[in-house]
Write an enzyme that holds these catalytic residues in place. Structure first.
Site, short mmCIF file in Angstrom:
data_model
loop_
_atom_site.label_atom_id
_atom_site.label_comp_id
_atom_site.label_asym_id
_atom_site.label_seq_id
_atom_site.Cartn_x
_atom_site.Cartn_y
_atom_site.Cartn_z
N GLY A 22 0.75 -1.12 0.01
CA GLY A 22 -0.16 -0.08 -0.03
C GLY A 22 0.85 1.25 0.00
O GLY A 22 0.31 2.52 0.43
N ASN A 62 1.62 2.99 -2.67
CA ASN A 62 0.75 3.82 -3.73
C ASN A 62 -0.52 4.53 -2.60
O ASN A 62 -0.76 5.60 -2.96
CB ASN A 62 0.29 3.32 -4.85
CG ASN A 62 1.36 3.45 -5.92
OD1 ASN A 62 1.83 4.52 -6.48
ND2 ASN A 62 2.11 2.21 -6.10
N ARG A 109 -5.38 -8.95 -8.33
CA ARG A 109 -6.37 -10.10 -8.87
C ARG A 109 -6.79 -9.28 -10.22
O ARG A 109 -7.23 -8.33 -10.54
CB ARG A 109 -7.54 -10.11 -8.14
CG ARG A 109 -7.30 -10.53 -6.38
CD ARG A 109 -6.93 -11.99 -6.34
NE ARG A 109 -7.84 -12.80 -6.75
CZ ARG A 109 -7.36 -14.25 -7.02
NH1 ARG A 109 -6.31 -14.65 -6.50
NH2 ARG A 109 -8.49 -15.09 -7.33
N LEU A 144 -9.72 -8.87 -12.72
CA LEU A 144 -11.01 -8.64 -12.82
C LEU A 144 -11.86 -9.20 -13.61
O LEU A 144 -11.19 -9.05 -14.90
CB LEU A 144 -11.31 -7.06 -12.55
CG LEU A 144 -10.69 -6.29 -11.32
CD1 LEU A 144 -10.60 -4.93 -11.60
CD2 LEU A 144 -11.52 -7.02 -10.00
N ASN A 189 -6.06 1.96 -13.15
CA ASN A 189 -4.72 1.04 -12.70
C ASN A 189 -3.68 1.99 -12.69
O ASN A 189 -3.42 2.53 -13.63
CB ASN A 189 -5.00 -0.13 -13.41
CG ASN A 189 -3.90 -1.15 -13.07
OD1 ASN A 189 -3.78 -1.52 -11.79
ND2 ASN A 189 -3.05 -1.75 -13.94
N HIS A 193 0.42 0.76 -13.30
CA HIS A 193 1.22 -0.54 -13.85
C HIS A 193 2.65 -0.08 -13.72
O HIS A 193 2.90 0.99 -14.32
CB HIS A 193 0.46 -0.98 -15.01
CG HIS A 193 1.74 -2.23 -15.51
ND1 HIS A 193 1.43 -3.45 -14.82
CD2 HIS A 193 2.45 -2.17 -16.54
CE1 HIS A 193 2.27 -4.45 -15.36
NE2 HIS A 193 2.62 -3.44 -16.47
N ASP A 224 -3.86 -5.14 -18.34
CA ASP A 224 -2.72 -4.16 -18.61
C ASP A 224 -2.87 -3.54 -19.92
O ASP A 224 -1.92 -3.09 -20.35
CB ASP A 224 -1.51 -4.56 -18.50
CG ASP A 224 -1.18 -5.22 -16.88
OD1 ASP A 224 -1.95 -4.65 -15.92
OD2 ASP A 224 -0.20 -5.90 -16.53
N ALA A 229 8.51 7.44 -8.76
CA ALA A 229 7.53 7.93 -9.70
C ALA A 229 6.20 7.72 -9.71
O ALA A 229 5.47 8.36 -9.94
CB ALA A 229 8.20 7.46 -11.15
N GLU A 230 5.84 6.40 -9.35
CA GLU A 230 4.28 6.04 -9.34
C GLU A 230 3.79 6.97 -8.25
O GLU A 230 2.79 7.43 -8.23
CB GLU A 230 4.47 4.58 -8.73
CG GLU A 230 4.69 3.73 -9.81
CD GLU A 230 4.39 2.15 -9.36
OE1 GLU A 230 3.36 1.85 -8.84
OE2 GLU A 230 5.15 1.21 -9.59
C1 GAR Z 1 3.32 -1.10 -7.45
O1 GAR Z 1 4.38 -1.22 -8.08
C2 GAR Z 1 2.23 -1.03 -8.59
O2 GAR Z 1 2.39 -0.40 -9.62
C3 GAR Z 1 2.23 -2.62 -8.97
O3 GAR Z 1 2.05 -3.55 -7.48
C4 GAR Z 1 2.83 -2.27 -6.64
C5 GAR Z 1 2.04 -2.10 -5.51
O4 GAR Z 1 2.85 -1.53 -4.51
N1 GAR Z 1 1.01 -3.01 -9.47
C6 GAR Z 1 0.98 -3.74 -10.67
O5 GAR Z 1 2.00 -4.77 -10.75
C7 GAR Z 1 -0.45 -4.09 -11.31
N2 GAR Z 1 -0.42 -4.64 -12.46
P1 GAR Z 1 2.24 -0.72 -3.39
O6 GAR Z 1 1.50 -1.71 -2.62
O7 GAR Z 1 3.34 -0.38 -2.41
O8 GAR Z 1 1.45 0.38 -3.63
#
Ligand code: GAR
Length: 221
Positions: A16, A18, A97, A99, A113, A115, A151, A179-180
């Protein structure tokens, strides 16, 4: 008159980080937030993101996929919880998961989403190791509207990071994750401000300046 806050539900499966970036920008107590986080929903009871949400005073719910024989009934339970919370937009923040098509259709252009790659490159898992193996010079992350194919869907925003010669999947992943944490709140803010629409399966953003320029890696003289 100020615009009403956009009510969002955030779906998580784990750490979590993000989610935390979104709480920091839009969580309870943030002045003039264009967004209200009405629910954090996890498919895993042990997801650390749940603790982050509770600490911030945001309602949480666990719907454990293991308690459902079929994906469709799991998705229906999530859909019900999200609608009961009054969410207008569903945000996948490390929700791991797949969907069902029915769930996705029910949230057409209201399901986003993040990615960890520059889509359409490196869909799926292990994106950082695969980017290194491919020898790309830039990697990054993408925020997109969700479509049934994994994706895929209209790309709203991307952030690129350089790949360094000495990178490992871990060091590159840390750079992408940072960056996210910037890109996701910025993108959700644009959506909340009503500046993002989908036209002919492409996301169109109003009112953003195009900075122009060219990124080169490595930088030549
Ligand atoms: C993040 O890097 C996100 O981009 C990725 O999971 C991580 C979650 O980290 N998502 C995917 O790969 C979806 N295809 P977080 O729980 O620390 O946010």
């Amino acid at each position: 008159m100020p615009r009403a806050q956009l009510k969002i539900a955030i779906l998580i499966s784990g750490r979590g980080s993000n989610l935390q970036a979104l709480i920091d920008q839009f969580g309870p107590g943030v002045a003039a937030s264009p967004i209200e986080i009405v629910l954090v929903l996890s498919n895993r009871p042990d997801a650390f993101g749940l603790t982050r949400a509770v600490r911030a005073g945001i309602p949480t719910q666990v719907i454990d996929h293991k308690n459902f024989a079929e994906r469709a009934s799991f998705d229906a339970a999530m859909d019900q919880a999200i609608r009961a919370a009054g969410a207008e937009l569903v945000v996948l923040a490390g929700f791991l998961r797949l969907l069902s098509d029915g769930f996705i259709a029910g949230w057409q252009d209201r399901l986003v989403n993040i990615h960890p790659a520059l889509l359409p490159a490196f869909k799926g898992l292990d994106t950082h190791a695969r980017a290194l193996a491919a020898g790309v010079r830039f990697h990054g992350c993408t925020v997109h509207f969700v479509r049934p194919e994994m994706d895929s869907g209209p790309i709203i925003a991307q952030a690129a990071v350089p790949v360094r010669p000495d990178d490992t999947a871990e060091s590159l992943g840390r750079r992408v994750l940072a960056a996210e944490h910037r890109l996701f709140p910025q993108t959700l803010r644009l959506i909340a401000e009503g500046k993002v629409s989908v036209v002919d399966e492409r996301a169109v953003i109003r009112d953003t300046a195009f900075a122009g320029g060219v990124l080169c890696n490595p930088i030549g003289s």
